[in-house]
Write a protein that holds these residues in place. Structure first.
Motif, mmCIF file in Angstrom:
data_model
loop_
_atom_site.group_PDB
_atom_site.id
_atom_site.type_symbol
_atom_site.label_atom_id
_atom_site.label_comp_id
_atom_site.label_asym_id
_atom_site.label_seq_id
_atom_site.Cartn_x
_atom_site.Cartn_y
_atom_site.Cartn_z
ATOM 1 N N PRO A 46 47.964 2.757 -26.739
ATOM 2 C CA PRO A 46 46.597 2.790 -27.275
ATOM 3 C C PRO A 46 45.952 4.155 -27.037
ATOM 4 C CG PRO A 46 46.977 0.770 -26.044
ATOM 5 C CD PRO A 46 48.155 1.661 -25.775
ATOM 6 N N THR A 47 44.823 4.369 -27.669
ATOM 7 C CA THR A 47 44.071 5.611 -27.450
ATOM 8 C C THR A 47 43.545 5.661 -26.029
ATOM 9 O OG1 THR A 47 41.995 4.586 -28.113
ATOM 10 C CG2 THR A 47 43.334 5.596 -29.863
ATOM 11 N N GLU A 48 43.029 6.832 -25.621
ATOM 12 C CA GLU A 48 42.429 6.946 -24.282
ATOM 13 C C GLU A 48 41.337 5.900 -24.098
ATOM 14 O OE1 GLU A 48 40.958 10.850 -23.650
ATOM 15 O OE2 GLU A 48 42.932 11.738 -23.304
ATOM 16 N N GLN A 49 40.503 5.737 -25.111
ATOM 17 C CA GLN A 49 39.433 4.753 -25.004
ATOM 18 C C GLN A 49 39.998 3.341 -24.874
ATOM 19 O OE1 GLN A 49 36.541 4.983 -28.132
ATOM 20 N NE2 GLN A 49 35.369 3.205 -27.413
ATOM 21 N N GLY A 50 41.042 3.044 -25.654
ATOM 22 C CA GLY A 50 41.664 1.732 -25.573
ATOM 23 C C GLY A 50 42.295 1.489 -24.213
ATOM 24 N N LEU A 51 42.974 2.510 -23.679
ATOM 25 C CA LEU A 51 43.581 2.371 -22.349
ATOM 26 C C LEU A 51 42.515 2.181 -21.285
ATOM 27 C CD1 LEU A 51 46.394 5.103 -22.531
ATOM 28 C CD2 LEU A 51 46.712 2.618 -22.430
ATOM 29 N N ALA A 52 41.406 2.920 -21.422
ATOM 30 C CA ALA A 52 40.321 2.791 -20.445
ATOM 31 C C ALA A 52 39.804 1.360 -20.410
ATOM 32 C CB ALA A 52 39.195 3.766 -20.784
ATOM 33 N N ILE A 54 41.489 -1.359 -21.339
ATOM 34 C CA ILE A 54 42.553 -2.226 -20.817
ATOM 35 C C ILE A 54 42.636 -2.141 -19.294
ATOM 36 C CG2 ILE A 54 45.069 -2.533 -20.711
ATOM 37 C CD1 ILE A 54 45.127 -1.614 -23.678
ATOM 38 N N LEU A 55 42.498 -0.929 -18.761
ATOM 39 C CA LEU A 55 42.678 -0.705 -17.323
ATOM 40 C C LEU A 55 41.385 -0.839 -16.529
ATOM 41 C CD1 LEU A 55 45.064 2.388 -17.608
ATOM 42 C CD2 LEU A 55 45.705 -0.002 -17.246
ATOM 43 N N GLY A 56 40.257 -0.994 -17.216
ATOM 44 C CA GLY A 56 38.995 -1.140 -16.512
ATOM 45 C C GLY A 56 38.544 0.139 -15.838
ATOM 46 N N ALA A 57 38.811 1.269 -16.494
ATOM 47 C CA ALA A 57 38.469 2.573 -15.924
ATOM 48 C C ALA A 57 37.593 3.341 -16.908
ATOM 49 C CB ALA A 57 39.743 3.370 -15.627
ATOM 50 N N SER A 58 36.993 4.417 -16.427
ATOM 51 C CA SER A 58 36.227 5.270 -17.322
ATOM 52 C C SER A 58 37.183 6.086 -18.188
ATOM 53 C CB SER A 58 35.326 6.221 -16.530
ATOM 54 O OG SER A 58 36.105 7.250 -15.954
ATOM 55 N N ARG A 59 36.665 6.583 -19.307
ATOM 56 C CA ARG A 59 37.519 7.375 -20.189
ATOM 57 C C ARG A 59 37.925 8.683 -19.512
ATOM 58 N NH1 ARG A 59 36.578 8.520 -26.659
ATOM 59 N NH2 ARG A 59 38.473 9.769 -26.967
ATOM 60 N N ASN A 60 37.015 9.297 -18.736
ATOM 61 C CA ASN A 60 37.341 10.558 -18.063
ATOM 62 C C ASN A 60 38.474 10.382 -17.064
ATOM 63 O OD1 ASN A 60 35.458 12.064 -19.451
ATOM 64 N ND2 ASN A 60 33.875 11.885 -17.873
ATOM 65 N N THR A 62 40.691 7.972 -17.069
ATOM 66 C CA THR A 62 41.901 7.650 -17.830
ATOM 67 C C THR A 62 42.528 8.914 -18.396
ATOM 68 O OG1 THR A 62 40.995 5.483 -18.420
ATOM 69 C CG2 THR A 62 42.823 6.305 -19.756
ATOM 70 N N ARG A 63 41.691 9.836 -18.896
ATOM 71 C CA ARG A 63 42.207 11.095 -19.444
ATOM 72 C C ARG A 63 42.974 11.882 -18.368
ATOM 73 N NH1 ARG A 63 37.736 13.117 -21.188
ATOM 74 N NH2 ARG A 63 38.008 12.320 -23.311
ATOM 75 N N ALA A 81 48.334 12.850 -33.071
ATOM 76 C CA ALA A 81 49.244 11.715 -33.262
ATOM 77 C C ALA A 81 49.005 10.607 -32.245
ATOM 78 C CB ALA A 81 50.698 12.170 -33.203
ATOM 79 N N GLY A 82 48.706 10.967 -31.011
ATOM 80 C CA GLY A 82 48.430 9.959 -30.000
ATOM 81 C C GLY A 82 49.212 10.146 -28.714
ATOM 82 N N ILE A 83 49.264 9.083 -27.943
ATOM 83 C CA ILE A 83 49.926 9.074 -26.633
ATOM 84 C C ILE A 83 51.173 8.210 -26.742
ATOM 85 C CG2 ILE A 83 49.661 8.558 -24.175
ATOM 86 C CD1 ILE A 83 46.590 8.603 -24.690
ATOM 87 N N PHE A 84 52.292 8.722 -26.267
ATOM 88 C CA PHE A 84 53.569 8.017 -26.393
ATOM 89 C C PHE A 84 54.288 7.966 -25.049
ATOM 90 C CE2 PHE A 84 52.453 9.853 -30.419
ATOM 91 C CZ PHE A 84 52.832 8.928 -31.374
ATOM 92 N N VAL A 85 55.116 6.947 -24.870
ATOM 93 C CA VAL A 85 56.041 6.933 -23.734
ATOM 94 C C VAL A 85 57.024 8.072 -23.977
ATOM 95 C CG1 VAL A 85 57.764 5.623 -22.460
ATOM 96 C CG2 VAL A 85 55.806 4.442 -23.491
#
Length: 282
Positions: A46-52, A54-60, A62-63, A81-85
């Protein structure tokens, strides 16, 4: 929001509390998320915002966690393009190792067990096969690590430490053993970033003294002694990791309630550089 979390100083000479930056805690959670979702190399996150979210963290925070994981080779961030494994080099073994958890006691102990098997054998062969030039290189690297330790220069020690273990691997005259040493230390460096950053490591002088003892055993051609000393050296490293992972268990599931993100480790900009002055004494 994941905050810098206080960790009790159990088992340390310095009894003062320690803190783990929020981005380190979120990085752990993100690795767990990748495993739980059974994501593979090349899969998009997911995007940084989406991960934030999901993980219950701030976007900063998470970044910063994403930056750290990209720096140690676990994620790939592609502009637009995004974030990938991160992609593996190919093969089933690489795919399995892509789920290595740098702060898991089970995974770290397996890694150190493998390192003991590999590096004890390189030490044995180095003592039997090293040429005079290779003996000199091993000794010089050990001496450099001691100089750096006495100067309390963590970056210089990390470079000398890596050079020492590589020199022993080279002196074993087996390219596969040498490559295995480099590979296992690459995974260990991921744990260094997430467990040792911002904390005092084990004694660098003790580690450097062990380097010197191994170098002298190699120089003397004492294969059994070189093997024993390398095993003891890695056992010292294992005790450091075990202590750090035990301390991590006091983080109350790695979640806080407030606080600003701490600065990421210096390695966030260069994955192949030593992670911080507080590198583990290995």
């Amino acid at each position: 929001m994941a905050a810098a979390t206080q960790v009790p100083g159990e088992g340390d000479d310095d009894a003062s509390p320690r803190y783990r930056p929020g981005y380190e805690l979120v990085a752990e959670q993100l690795l767990n998320y990748i495993e739980e979702q059974k994501l593979r190399a090349g899969d998009r996150l997911p995007t940084e915002q989406g991960l934030a979210q999901i993980l219950g963290a701030s976007r900063n925070v998470t970044r910063e966690a994403v930056k750290v994981l990209a720096a140690i080779g676990r994620l790939s961030v592609r502009r637009g393009a995004g974030i990938f494994v991160a992609e593996s080099t190919g093969g089933l073994v690489d795919d399995q190792l892509s789920h290595f958890r740098p702060t898991s006691m089970e995974h770290v102990l397996m890694l150190l067990d493998y390192r003991t098997v590999i590096e004890s054998e390189t030490a044995r062969r180095a003592a039997s096969l090293a040429t005079p030039i290779e003996v000199r290189t091993v000794r010089e690297c050990a001496e450099s690590s001691l100089e750096a330790a006495r100067a309390a220069d963590g970056y210089a020690f990390a470079r000398a430490d890596a050079a020492f273990h590589d020199a022993v691997g080279a002196a074993a005259h087996n390219v596969f053993l040498r490559a295995s040493v480099a590979n296992v230390r690459r995974f260990a460096s991921q744990s260094d970033v997430l467990l040792f950053h911002g904390d005092a490591p084990g004694s660098l002088e003790v580690a450097a003294g062990q380097h010197l003892a191994i170098a002298e055993a190699v120089a003397a051609g004492e294969a059994d002694l070189a093997t024993q000393l390398m095993v003891e050296h890695i056992a010292t490293t294992q005790s450091q990791f075990e202590r750090k992972i035990r301390d991590r268990l006091f983080n109350l599931d790695g979640r806080g309630t407030s606080g600003a993100p701490a600065q990421p480790p210096r390695s966030a900009g260069a994955a192949d550089e030593p992670s911080s002055p507080e590198t583990s004494a290995s």
